[in-house]
Design a protein around this motif. Structure first.
Motif, PDB file in Angstrom:
ATOM      1  N   SER A   1       0.829  -1.204   0.000  1.00  0.00           N
ATOM      2  CA  SER A   1       0.000   0.000   0.000  1.00  0.00           C
ATOM      3  C   SER A   1       0.862   1.253   0.000  1.00  0.00           C
ATOM      4  O   SER A   1       1.985   1.255   0.489  1.00  0.00           O
TER       5      SER A   1
ATOM      6  N   ARG B   1       2.474   4.905  -1.955  1.00  0.00           N
ATOM      7  CA  ARG B   1       3.128   5.367  -3.185  1.00  0.00           C
ATOM      8  C   ARG B   1       4.606   5.592  -2.911  1.00  0.00           C
ATOM      9  O   ARG B   1       4.977   5.963  -1.806  1.00  0.00           O
TER      10      ARG B   1
ATOM     11  N   HIS C   1       0.938   2.572  -8.064  1.00  0.00           N
ATOM     12  CA  HIS C   1       0.018   3.447  -7.347  1.00  0.00           C
ATOM     13  C   HIS C   1       0.396   4.907  -7.532  1.00  0.00           C
ATOM     14  O   HIS C   1      -0.485   5.766  -7.637  1.00  0.00           O
TER      15      HIS C   1
ATOM     16  N   SER D   1      -3.494   0.376 -10.809  1.00  0.00           N
ATOM     17  CA  SER D   1      -3.487  -0.776  -9.917  1.00  0.00           C
ATOM     18  C   SER D   1      -2.105  -1.430  -9.943  1.00  0.00           C
ATOM     19  O   SER D   1      -1.367  -1.305 -10.924  1.00  0.00           O
TER      20      SER D   1
ATOM     21  N   TYR E   1      -4.671   6.206  -4.113  1.00  0.00           N
ATOM     22  CA  TYR E   1      -3.751   5.372  -3.348  1.00  0.00           C
ATOM     23  C   TYR E   1      -2.983   6.121  -2.265  1.00  0.00           C
ATOM     24  O   TYR E   1      -2.236   5.510  -1.514  1.00  0.00           O
TER      25      TYR E   1
END
Length: 128
Positions: free
Chosen positions: A8, A10, A72, A77, A102
């Motif tokens: 998860s 960036r 992201h 995706s 994101y």
């Protein structure tokens, strides 16, 4: 540096590139040691094989996690990294300005929509 095991968030191009350079160097050394240990004897080869498999799994996990975070940053995706040659696009393409689905921009940039929302005060509801 962000959590290298997490999928998860960036990351910037620099962190993506440095992660892959370190992984490639480390796995090259481990692969060389594994190759040398095959000639050292059966017990050394068995231990080296287990270590090599665990190292490859960890390196694959870290590589996929950094690729997903870089996807992201581009507003896509994490599955986009499975597209052939998309890694070059992630390496040389700039990320989205400002926040996206994101997370916040790792460079701290603000998008034009966010600047507009900050500049224009909320409309007051007039009650008659």
């Amino acid at each position: 540096m962000s959590n290298i095991f997490s999928f998860s968030g960036r990351i910037r191009r620099t962190e993506y590139a440095v992660t892959h350079i370190i992984l490639t160097t480390l796995m090259s050394v481990i692969f060389f040691v594994f190759g040398v240990s095959l000639f050292a004897g059966e017990s050394a080869a068995a231990g080296a094989t287990i270590f090599f498999v665990v190292a490859m799994l960890m390196a694959s996990w870290i590589s996929l996690a950094s690729g997903a975070k870089r996807c992201h940053d581009r507003g896509n995706s994490g599955f986009f990294q499975l597209i052939p040659f998309y890694g070059l696009w992630m390496l040389f393409g700039d990320g989205d300005h400002g926040s996206n689905y994101y997370g916040n921009d790792p460079k701290g940039r603000i998008s034009q929509a966010d600047m507009y929302r900050a500049a224009v005060p909320a409309q007051e509801v007039l009650v008659s």
